[in-house]
Scaffold this motif. Sequence first.
Motif: not given
Length: 263
Positions: A26-34, A245-250
């Motif tokens: 869910s983090l990676a889907v935002n164009d973020i390298k994970v 959850l990913a949004k909260e982490v971001l």
Amino acid sequence: MSRVFAIANQKGGVGKTTTAINLAASLAVNDIKVLVIDSDPQGNATSGLGVSKDPDKPSLYHVLLGDTHAKDAIRGTDFEGLQIITADKNLVGSNLELIDLNRREYRLRDRIAEIRDDYQFIVIDCPPALDLLTLNALLAADSVLVPIQCEFFALEGVSELMDTIDRIREAFQHPLEIEGILLTMYDDRTNLTRQVAADLREFFKDEVFRTVIPRSIRLAEAPSFGKPILTYDPRSKGAESYIQLAKEVLRHEQTRKSAQSPR
Ligand code: ATP
Ligand code: MG
């Protein structure tokens, strides 16, 4: 700047691996390298992301206990932006093998230093034990995310983990933060779940994520297809909850950045 999370709880079956896989996706889907690091000999994060546990391929074992560079052990997944350092049964003996090594508690931290900045987030899936593998993960991490199942002994288990984290902060002078406590397999039809959730929020206040992960068959099925819920069933409640959850982490990340930047 990268951020390293350890997903830890010494209790088994509370949703650590499910959270590692699905938060990472869910983090990676935002164009973020994970990068996911599977630090559990069970290798559930590895198979849950559809990656083979081939004992001849470089894995976390070779990185921790051999000469393999972390960058040479990185493998791709079918999920864009998401890579993994795998675990397999080689890792079973690592607690014993680590004992004789120099800086045995810092082995993971030392070994991933060269790749840290290639990723915005690194997510380490821990085994269900407060062992040397978990200690290595906690010392490599900036913060720890603690999944909890809302059941009767949850509070006791998490208190023990929090004591351990306090001791690690002191003994190793390591400013480990609590990223958050995550309520998993949440079923608000039961009184017990609601009561335990209320107790946890009362006790740990803002350290509990606002997002809760519902009990969901789809979340339980996804790993057998080697897929994160985002590809297995993107419209499910489970997928939605991990995106939240990913949004909260971001948001945490954003808050930290604005606190650091000069006014
Ligand atoms: P271990 O301590 O063995 O590593 P774990 O803490 O990593 O376990 P998981 O493997 O993520 O826990 O989850 C335990 C079991 O519960 C798995 O079968 C998983 O598919 C299932 N599960 C996890 N989260 C959910 C959920 N939200 N709803 C339904 N089932 C779930
Ligand atoms: Mg697990």
